[in-house]
Design a protein around this motif. Structure first.
Motif, PDB file in Angstrom:
ATOM      1  N   TYR A  62       0.851  -1.206   0.000  1.00 61.98           N
ATOM      2  CA  TYR A  62       0.000   0.000   0.000  1.00 61.98           C
ATOM      3  C   TYR A  62       0.884   1.253   0.000  1.00 61.98           C
ATOM      4  CZ  TYR A  62       1.037  -0.284   5.027  1.00 61.98           C
ATOM      5  OH  TYR A  62       1.676  -0.369   6.247  1.00 61.98           O
ATOM      6  N   ARG A  66       6.136   1.146   4.941  1.00 58.20           N
ATOM      7  CA  ARG A  66       7.590   1.172   5.166  1.00 58.20           C
ATOM      8  C   ARG A  66       7.926   0.592   6.526  1.00 58.20           C
ATOM      9  NH1 ARG A  66      10.444   5.086   3.710  1.00 58.20           N
ATOM     10  NH2 ARG A  66       8.936   6.080   2.329  1.00 58.20           N
ATOM     11  N   ASP A  68       9.460   0.364  10.321  1.00 62.05           N
ATOM     12  CA  ASP A  68       9.693   1.257  11.448  1.00 62.05           C
ATOM     13  C   ASP A  68      10.768   0.696  12.388  1.00 62.05           C
ATOM     14  OD1 ASP A  68       8.111  -0.607  12.719  1.00 62.05           O
ATOM     15  OD2 ASP A  68       6.418   0.740  13.072  1.00 62.05           O
ATOM     16  N   PRO A 161     -13.775  -5.927   7.849  1.00 60.70           N
ATOM     17  CA  PRO A 161     -14.777  -5.682   8.888  1.00 60.70           C
ATOM     18  C   PRO A 161     -16.068  -6.433   8.587  1.00 60.70           C
ATOM     19  CG  PRO A 161     -14.526  -3.757   7.466  1.00 60.70           C
ATOM     20  CD  PRO A 161     -13.481  -4.745   7.045  1.00 60.70           C
ATOM     21  N   THR A 196      -7.230   2.741  11.539  1.00 54.81           N
ATOM     22  CA  THR A 196      -6.134   3.667  11.844  1.00 54.81           C
ATOM     23  C   THR A 196      -5.063   2.997  12.704  1.00 54.81           C
ATOM     24  OG1 THR A 196      -7.484   4.526  13.661  1.00 54.81           O
ATOM     25  CG2 THR A 196      -7.506   5.798  11.609  1.00 54.81           C
ATOM     26  N   GLY A 197      -4.738   1.740  12.362  1.00 54.99           N
ATOM     27  CA  GLY A 197      -3.559   1.092  12.944  1.00 54.99           C
ATOM     28  C   GLY A 197      -2.341   1.528  12.137  1.00 54.99           C
ATOM     29  N   SER A 198      -1.245   0.795  12.253  1.00 52.02           N
ATOM     30  CA  SER A 198      -0.011   1.181  11.543  1.00 52.02           C
ATOM     31  C   SER A 198      -0.233   1.292  10.039  1.00 52.02           C
ATOM     32  CB  SER A 198       1.096   0.154  11.809  1.00 52.02           C
ATOM     33  OG  SER A 198       1.372   0.088  13.176  1.00 52.02           O
ATOM     34  N   SER A 199      -0.971   0.342   9.455  1.00 50.49           N
ATOM     35  CA  SER A 199      -1.192   0.371   7.999  1.00 50.49           C
ATOM     36  C   SER A 199      -2.034   1.576   7.617  1.00 50.49           C
ATOM     37  CB  SER A 199      -1.895  -0.905   7.524  1.00 50.49           C
ATOM     38  OG  SER A 199      -1.207  -2.045   7.937  1.00 50.49           O
ATOM     39  N   GLN A 202      -0.023   4.911   7.938  1.00 47.02           N
ATOM     40  CA  GLN A 202       0.930   5.107   6.829  1.00 47.02           C
ATOM     41  C   GLN A 202       0.196   5.427   5.525  1.00 47.02           C
ATOM     42  OE1 GLN A 202       3.354   1.507   6.845  1.00 47.02           O
ATOM     43  NE2 GLN A 202       4.903   2.481   8.125  1.00 47.02           N
ATOM     44  N   ARG A 219     -12.071   3.781  14.453  1.00 48.08           N
ATOM     45  CA  ARG A 219     -12.755   3.224  15.629  1.00 48.08           C
ATOM     46  C   ARG A 219     -11.958   3.526  16.899  1.00 48.08           C
ATOM     47  NH1 ARG A 219     -14.592  -2.956  15.350  1.00 48.08           N
ATOM     48  NH2 ARG A 219     -12.354  -3.366  15.593  1.00 48.08           N
ATOM     49  N   SER A 220     -10.636   3.354  16.806  1.00 50.32           N
ATOM     50  CA  SER A 220      -9.790   3.659  17.968  1.00 50.32           C
ATOM     51  C   SER A 220      -8.586   4.465  17.505  1.00 50.32           C
ATOM     52  CB  SER A 220      -9.251   2.385  18.612  1.00 50.32           C
ATOM     53  OG  SER A 220     -10.236   1.413  18.738  1.00 50.32           O
ATOM     54  N   ARG A 339      -0.686  -0.409  23.386  1.00 49.31           N
ATOM     55  CA  ARG A 339      -0.881  -1.036  22.075  1.00 49.31           C
ATOM     56  C   ARG A 339       0.362  -0.722  21.258  1.00 49.31           C
ATOM     57  NH1 ARG A 339      -6.954  -0.556  20.243  1.00 49.31           N
ATOM     58  NH2 ARG A 339      -6.028  -0.266  18.213  1.00 49.31           N
ATOM     59  N   ARG A 340       0.598  -1.466  20.241  1.00 47.10           N
ATOM     60  CA  ARG A 340       1.773  -1.250  19.401  1.00 47.10           C
ATOM     61  C   ARG A 340       1.631   0.103  18.694  1.00 47.10           C
ATOM     62  NH1 ARG A 340       4.602  -0.511  14.518  1.00 47.10           N
ATOM     63  NH2 ARG A 340       5.759  -2.375  13.919  1.00 47.10           N
ATOM     64  N   THR A 390      -7.895  -2.643   7.838  1.00 47.13           N
ATOM     65  CA  THR A 390      -8.508  -3.242   9.027  1.00 47.13           C
ATOM     66  C   THR A 390      -7.695  -4.392   9.608  1.00 47.13           C
ATOM     67  OG1 THR A 390      -9.926  -4.330   7.384  1.00 47.13           O
ATOM     68  CG2 THR A 390     -10.891  -2.525   8.633  1.00 47.13           C
ATOM     69  N   GLY A 391      -6.470  -4.516   9.179  1.00 45.84           N
ATOM     70  CA  GLY A 391      -5.543  -5.417   9.865  1.00 45.84           C
ATOM     71  C   GLY A 391      -5.721  -6.879   9.521  1.00 45.84           C
ATOM     72  N   LYS A 500      -7.556  -3.330  25.189  1.00 48.52           N
ATOM     73  CA  LYS A 500      -8.164  -4.118  24.114  1.00 48.52           C
ATOM     74  C   LYS A 500      -7.230  -4.034  22.898  1.00 48.52           C
ATOM     75  CE  LYS A 500     -11.082  -2.011  21.305  1.00 48.52           C
ATOM     76  NZ  LYS A 500     -11.139  -2.055  19.902  1.00 48.52           N
TER      77      LYS A 500
HETATM   78  O1  N01 Z   1      -3.794  -3.543  11.669  1.00 53.98           O
HETATM   79  P1  N01 Z   1      -4.364  -3.111  13.107  1.00 53.98           P
HETATM   80  P2  N01 Z   1      -2.599  -2.888  10.856  1.00 53.98           P
HETATM   81  N1  N01 Z   1     -14.772  -1.004  12.071  1.00 53.98           N
HETATM   82  O2  N01 Z   1      -5.105  -4.301  13.615  1.00 53.98           O
HETATM   83  C1  N01 Z   1      -9.718  -0.975  12.640  1.00 53.98           C
HETATM   84  C2  N01 Z   1       2.328  -4.348  11.734  1.00 53.98           C
HETATM   85  N2  N01 Z   1       2.556  -3.233  10.817  1.00 53.98           N
HETATM   86  O3  N01 Z   1      -2.547  -3.588   9.543  1.00 53.98           O
HETATM   87  O4  N01 Z   1      -8.234  -0.564  16.924  1.00 53.98           O
HETATM   88  C3  N01 Z   1     -13.912   0.016  12.226  1.00 53.98           C
HETATM   89  O5  N01 Z   1      -3.320  -2.521  13.938  1.00 53.98           O
HETATM   90  C4  N01 Z   1      -9.069  -1.181  13.970  1.00 53.98           C
HETATM   91  O6  N01 Z   1      -9.796  -0.535  14.994  1.00 53.98           O
HETATM   92  P3  N01 Z   1      -9.606  -1.035  16.541  1.00 53.98           P
HETATM   93  C5  N01 Z   1       2.328  -3.856  13.156  1.00 53.98           C
HETATM   94  O7  N01 Z   1       2.841  -4.843  14.001  1.00 53.98           O
HETATM   95  C6  N01 Z   1       3.776  -2.630  10.851  1.00 53.98           C
HETATM   96  O8  N01 Z   1      -2.702  -1.448  10.849  1.00 53.98           O
HETATM   97  O9  N01 Z   1      -9.708  -2.542  16.486  1.00 53.98           O
HETATM   98  N3  N01 Z   1     -12.593  -0.129  12.352  1.00 53.98           N
HETATM   99  C7  N01 Z   1      -7.708  -0.563  13.693  1.00 53.98           C
HETATM  100  O10 N01 Z   1      -7.756   0.823  13.731  1.00 53.98           O
HETATM  101  C8  N01 Z   1       0.879  -3.640  13.432  1.00 53.98           C
HETATM  102  O11 N01 Z   1       0.574  -3.687  14.799  1.00 53.98           O
HETATM  103  C9  N01 Z   1       4.032  -1.573  10.026  1.00 53.98           C
HETATM  104  O12 N01 Z   1     -10.705  -0.400  17.266  1.00 53.98           O
HETATM  105  C10 N01 Z   1     -12.116  -1.383  12.315  1.00 53.98           C
HETATM  106  C11 N01 Z   1      -7.459  -1.005  12.249  1.00 53.98           C
HETATM  107  O13 N01 Z   1      -8.728  -1.292  11.678  1.00 53.98           O
HETATM  108  C12 N01 Z   1       0.265  -4.780  12.659  1.00 53.98           C
HETATM  109  O14 N01 Z   1       1.059  -4.913  11.488  1.00 53.98           O
HETATM  110  C13 N01 Z   1       3.054  -1.102   9.170  1.00 53.98           C
HETATM  111  C14 N01 Z   1     -12.928  -2.494  12.144  1.00 53.98           C
HETATM  112  C15 N01 Z   1      -6.611  -2.246  12.173  1.00 53.98           C
HETATM  113  O15 N01 Z   1      -5.377  -1.962  12.747  1.00 53.98           O
HETATM  114  C16 N01 Z   1      -1.172  -4.576  12.228  1.00 53.98           C
HETATM  115  O16 N01 Z   1      -1.335  -3.267  11.697  1.00 53.98           O
HETATM  116  C17 N01 Z   1       1.829  -1.736   9.148  1.00 53.98           C
HETATM  117  C18 N01 Z   1     -14.318  -2.263  12.023  1.00 53.98           C
HETATM  118  N4  N01 Z   1     -15.196  -3.281  11.898  1.00 53.98           N
HETATM  119  C19 N01 Z   1       1.598  -2.799   9.976  1.00 53.98           C
HETATM  120  N5  N01 Z   1     -12.156  -3.595  12.166  1.00 53.98           N
HETATM  121  C20 N01 Z   1       5.358  -0.941  10.072  1.00 53.98           C
HETATM  122  O17 N01 Z   1       5.492   0.235  10.167  1.00 53.98           O
HETATM  123  C21 N01 Z   1     -10.885  -3.176  12.339  1.00 53.98           C
HETATM  124  N6  N01 Z   1     -10.871  -1.826  12.429  1.00 53.98           N
HETATM  125  C22 N01 Z   1       6.550  -1.792  10.037  1.00 53.98           C
END
Ligand code: N01
Length: 544
Positions: A62, A66, A68, A161, A196-199, A202, A219-220, A339-340, A390-391, A500
């Protein structure tokens, strides 16, 4: 780096390819496992569903993806020739460069002839009669292997989701972990990002400046310190090459396996002003320094955690112009490090753009995906593109995708219903000769540095078994329970347990219990424990 002493792969009368070791995955762990086993003379191959190598760095293409971990702390260290043959261009390299790096490694180690790409492994069944695994792939190929080695990661099975109507949307769709190889045209488009996790962080920072409009469904919120990435000049790279041994030592002696050393002084020996000064210094440092060069009390005590979190909240308020938006971006349900943390570059500034909207899905939950966009409980939004950030079905998702059956035909999924239960994340009761790299209850911190410990362990274990005429290894139930209890105990000493987080906890649908998904004591302690297990004659495992 020679393959001279490897055996020739054979086929049996049943048309099955006969192997010493079948490795699932050609990512960070699969590549190292394949190199080590072939170098040791084992007939091993690695198979991956992806049509290229690199695992995470193949799939997660995506915009903005990159590292970290510092690039030069992330690559393989085991070969001087390999590490000196590669120049990193940035402190935290982007996905294209990382993918090129893993291709470089595979070619330099001459591993490609022993890899089968674009082939999903569908099942692996233990055959008690021959004491072997029968592995099948989606192509219909069958492999008869003494050892089954997984390198499939704990964050590799994309999660969508659970919202009705996903198939109805008529625009373009992408998941960050399955980004189309040819890219996606986002210029001037109306784009939604969910997550709004790491992916997500970015992606949002990278596409904010180019899209027509951007709606972020959050969501968080997370605590996101700046990554502080910079280019590496050729001179700096030459200097880094001269320091690789010292860098490697540092990653093997600092808790998270990063280059960021600890501050050993107690936070309480400094005044609040002095601590504030240190937090400012850390804000200007790179990557994981904010976690690993911070006072240990920041992740151990609520008071210091709140103090550092408030420092970060101030930064968010200073960078985001609209106070209401800033408020939504500041986590209230967890402190920094629970959280990470995602690391960002220009993330918060995206929310100052007039064409960017932040929707808090805890206030107005996502109701359905429609033909034209997304409907929340409040209104419908129209989009050209929906991005799912959404991870993953974290920790066990990738294992559930393969029909893995051990002794007595029990499935791995069923046996982990209460959460994964392993010895050091390497093996699990009921599944003889299944060895896992990069799996549950083992990772934490700088991932390749954890895998490096596991690959070394695997290397010596396989040689030990061969040299001693042993053909079978299985952990005991007691040892698995002991490791799970140890992991839980370490978790209970931290603030993780109060948060959580699908990343930390096994959140597989239908799971009836929880077990911690990663190894929370850090890479150094993890490596020490692996060496201890080995020194004690593979304690916790039965070898025969
Ligand atoms: O996934 P995540 P990611 N409705 O699970 C939201 C590594 N990584 O791909 O927090 C609405 O962290 C969810 O919300 P919530 C790294 O180890 C590293 O971003 O569950 N929102 C969250 O905001 C990381 O920890 C890099 O409330 C929904 C997001 O989707 C791991 O991969 C870069 C939802 C998911 O975030 C995962 O990261 C990227 C719903 N129904 C990843 N369901 C580097 O920089 C989910 N969400 C190396």
């Amino acid at each position: 780096m020679t393959q001279a002493d490897t055996q020739v792969t054979a086929t049996n009368a049943g048309g099955e390819t006969v192997l010493d070791a079948f490795i699932v995955g050609c990512g960070v762990s699969g590549i190292e496992a394949l190199h080590r086993l072939r170098s040791a003379g084992f007939d091993a191959i690695a198979v991956d569903a992806a049509d290229g190598v690199g695992g995470t760095w193949h799939w997660n293409r995506y915009p903005g993806a990159r590292l970290d971990s510092e690039s030069y702390s992330y690559g393989y260290f085991f070969s001087e020739e390999l590490r000196n043959g590669w120049d990193w261009s940035e402190h935290f390299c982007g996905q294209p460069e990382n993918e090129r790096y893993f291709n470089y490694v595979v070619d330099a180690l001459d591993l490609r002839p022993f890899m089968k790409l674009g082939t999903a492994v569908t099942s692996a069944h233990w055959d008690p009669d021959g004491g072997t695994w029968l592995v099948t792939t989606a192509d219909g190929d069958r492999y008869r292997t003494r050892f089954l080695i997984t390198g499939i990661g704990i964050l590799s099975d994309p999660k969508y989701p659970n919202i009705p109507g996903r198939e109805r949307f008529s625009g373009a769709v992408a998941h960050t972990a399955r980004w189309p190889k040819g890219g996606l045209d986002l210029k001037d488009k109306r784009v939604a990002v969910i997550g709004t996790g790491s992916s997500g962080v970015q992606t949002i920072a990278a596409i904010g400046p180019i899209v027509g409009s951007l709606t972020v469904f959050q969501r968080s919120p997370n605590w996101c310190p700046p990554l502080n990435n910079e280019p590496i000049t050729p001179l700096e790279m030459a200097e880094i090459k001269g320091q690789y041994e010292a860098i490697w030592t540092k990653t093997r002696t600092t808790r998270g396996g990063f280059i960021h050393g600890p501050i050993t002084a107690s936070a309480l020996s400094f005044s609040p002003e002095e601590r504030r000064h240190w937090y400012e210094t850390l804000y200007g440092r790179r990557g994981f320094a904010r976690l690993y060069t911070n006072f240990i009390e920041v992740i151990r005590t609520k008071e210091l955690n709140a103090e550092f979190s408030e420092f970060l909240a101030e930064k968010i308020r200073a960078r985001v112009e609209d106070p209401e938006v800033a408020k939504k971006l500041i986590p209230v349900d967890h402190g920094f490090g629970q959280r990470r943390p995602p690391y960002e570059t220009g993330y918060y500034e995206v929310y100052n753009q007039p064409n960017v909207e932040l929707v808090d899905t805890t206030e107005t939950p996502l109701a359905e995906i429609t033909e034209n966009g997304i409907r929340t409980t409040e209104r419908e939004f129209e989009f050209d593109v929906i991005i799912y950030a959404t991870g993953f079905n974290s920790v066990t998702g990738a294992f559930e995708r393969i029909d893995i059956r051990g002794r007595d035909g029990a499935s791995l999924g069923d046996s982990w219903r209460q959460g994964p239960n392993t010895v050091a994340g390497l093996g699990t009761y009921g599944f003889p000769n299944l060895l896992m790299l990069g799996g549950p209850q083992a990772m934490g911190g700088n991932i390749p540095r954890c895998i490096e410990h596991q690959a070394l362990f695997l290397d010596s274990l396989m040689r030990h078994m061969r040299d001693n005429g042993l053909s079978r290894i299985e952990p005991t139930q007691a040892a698995c329970d002991e490791w799970t209890a140890h992991v839980a105990e370490v978790v209970s000493m931290t603030l993780y347990a109060e948060t959580k987080s699908g990343w930390f906890w096994n959140a597989v649908e239908g799971a009836t219990g929880h077990s911690f998904g990663i190894y929370p004591a850090g890479v150094v302690e993890y490596g020490r424990r692996l060496r201890e297990i080995e020194a004690n004659g593979y304690q916790g495992f039965v070898l025969s």
